[in-house]
Scaffold this motif. Sequence first.
Motif, PDB file in Angstrom:
ATOM      1  N   MET A  72       0.820  -1.223   0.000  1.00 28.44           N
ATOM      2  CA  MET A  72       0.000   0.000   0.000  1.00 28.44           C
ATOM      3  C   MET A  72       0.852   1.270   0.000  1.00 28.44           C
ATOM      4  N   GLN A  73       1.766   1.384  -0.956  1.00 36.26           N
ATOM      5  CA  GLN A  73       2.655   2.540  -1.003  1.00 36.26           C
ATOM      6  C   GLN A  73       2.570   3.303  -2.325  1.00 36.26           C
ATOM      7  N   THR A  74       1.566   2.982  -3.159  1.00 39.60           N
ATOM      8  CA  THR A  74       1.382   3.705  -4.423  1.00 39.60           C
ATOM      9  C   THR A  74      -0.073   4.126  -4.545  1.00 39.60           C
ATOM     10  N   THR A 107       3.345   6.350   3.463  1.00 38.34           N
ATOM     11  CA  THR A 107       4.025   7.540   2.930  1.00 38.34           C
ATOM     12  C   THR A 107       5.501   7.289   2.606  1.00 38.34           C
ATOM     13  N   GLU A 108       5.840   6.048   2.239  1.00 38.33           N
ATOM     14  CA  GLU A 108       7.227   5.780   1.839  1.00 38.33           C
ATOM     15  C   GLU A 108       7.571   6.535   0.553  1.00 38.33           C
ATOM     16  N   LYS A 109       6.622   6.595  -0.372  1.00 33.92           N
ATOM     17  CA  LYS A 109       6.840   7.257  -1.660  1.00 33.92           C
ATOM     18  C   LYS A 109       5.872   8.416  -1.895  1.00 33.92           C
ATOM     19  N   LEU A 110       4.788   8.457  -1.141  1.00 33.93           N
ATOM     20  CA  LEU A 110       3.746   9.464  -1.317  1.00 33.93           C
ATOM     21  C   LEU A 110       3.706  10.391  -0.112  1.00 33.93           C
ATOM     22  N   ALA A 112       1.139  12.659   2.512  1.00 30.26           N
ATOM     23  CA  ALA A 112      -0.154  12.334   3.133  1.00 30.26           C
ATOM     24  C   ALA A 112      -1.335  12.754   2.267  1.00 30.26           C
ATOM     25  N   GLU A 113      -1.215  13.883   1.592  1.00 26.89           N
ATOM     26  CA  GLU A 113      -2.288  14.362   0.712  1.00 26.89           C
ATOM     27  C   GLU A 113      -2.525  13.375  -0.435  1.00 26.89           C
ATOM     28  N   GLU A 114      -1.450  12.857  -1.010  1.00 24.76           N
ATOM     29  CA  GLU A 114      -1.574  11.901  -2.112  1.00 24.76           C
ATOM     30  C   GLU A 114      -2.213  10.597  -1.628  1.00 24.76           C
ATOM     31  N   VAL A 115      -1.850  10.189  -0.431  1.00 25.66           N
ATOM     32  CA  VAL A 115      -2.441   8.986   0.154  1.00 25.66           C
ATOM     33  C   VAL A 115      -3.949   9.161   0.316  1.00 25.66           C
TER      34      VAL A 115
END
Length: 343
Positions: A72-74, A107-110, A112-115
């Motif tokens: 769940m990182q994208t 949020t490894e790659k994103l 918080a807003e993108e998540v």
Amino acid sequence: MRDLIRKLPKVELHLHLDGSLRGRTVLELAENRGLELPTYSLEELMEYLQVNDNCNSLAEYLEKFELPLKIMQTKEALTRVTYELIEDAALENIKYLEIRFAPLLSTEKLNAEEVMKAVLAGIEQGESDYDLQANLILCCMRHQDPSKSIEVAQLAIEYLDQGVVGLDLAGDEANFPPEEHEEAFKLATEAGLHRTVHAGEVAGAESVKKAIDYLNAERIGHGIRSNEDKETLETVKESGVTLEVCPTSNLHTNVITNLVQHPIREYYELGIPVTVSTDNRTVSDLTLSQEYLLLYEKLGFSLTDIWNLISSGIKASFITKEEKEKLIVNFKDEFKNITDYSL
């Protein structure tokens, strides 16, 4: 009865996104990103996503979240797993659903807003395709610094009118008391954000009382150890706090050793508001319909009792009074049509 319960309109208020991923989806998303998995056999992979009868503790249960969180990182993954959870719920006639997850764990790659936007996109797609309403509860994690909880509370407030309805505190209940996160829940209360807190699962009744006293909890996630202290039980009853009960999960985390021992019947007969949920559909290999069937078969809940539990869930949901009243009317009509049973 199995078929009848599956057809009944239902609500689910305590459901973790990261504990409810489809195994095949985990395989496909991992392949898309080139992630290494412990196995590429779907049957063997489920051993990493589901508990078995030998699960001895909450700590062992929580290990089953490690792999889903890596997935769940994208944006693609978050939108897809959210949509699929709504689809799975709709297939057993769940009409209202509150999905909870910890946005900062993705949020490894994103950012918080993108998540948030990715998960909300999954909800929007799901609501468009199915006759189901869904909202989000954002989880603060007990083991993280309280400043992170404030960050989550602020994020929840930012999205308050866009699908987020509540704030939760989850994680290691035994070692991190709720009062450490009081400031985040104070912000939530002042902003009109609803509050639910995991308590009374691995820690005792004192944890439940603190969740109410310090965090102004309106609902308690699990709360099954409330009866270990008479004063706490009275506080729960007098305050009208609803217990989000997940019987099979409590069995898997070894809070109880046998479903017959579960105190949900005691709380129900005391008039304490209780609602039934699965906690984690994949981890416990469970549907909400199966959970209700177990209450019918193992704890003697009648069809009327089941309606009362479903109704309690509607009343405890984090939606408006008007939305609740509409659901009650619609559920009564549908319940009667399915069962030929007047309420």
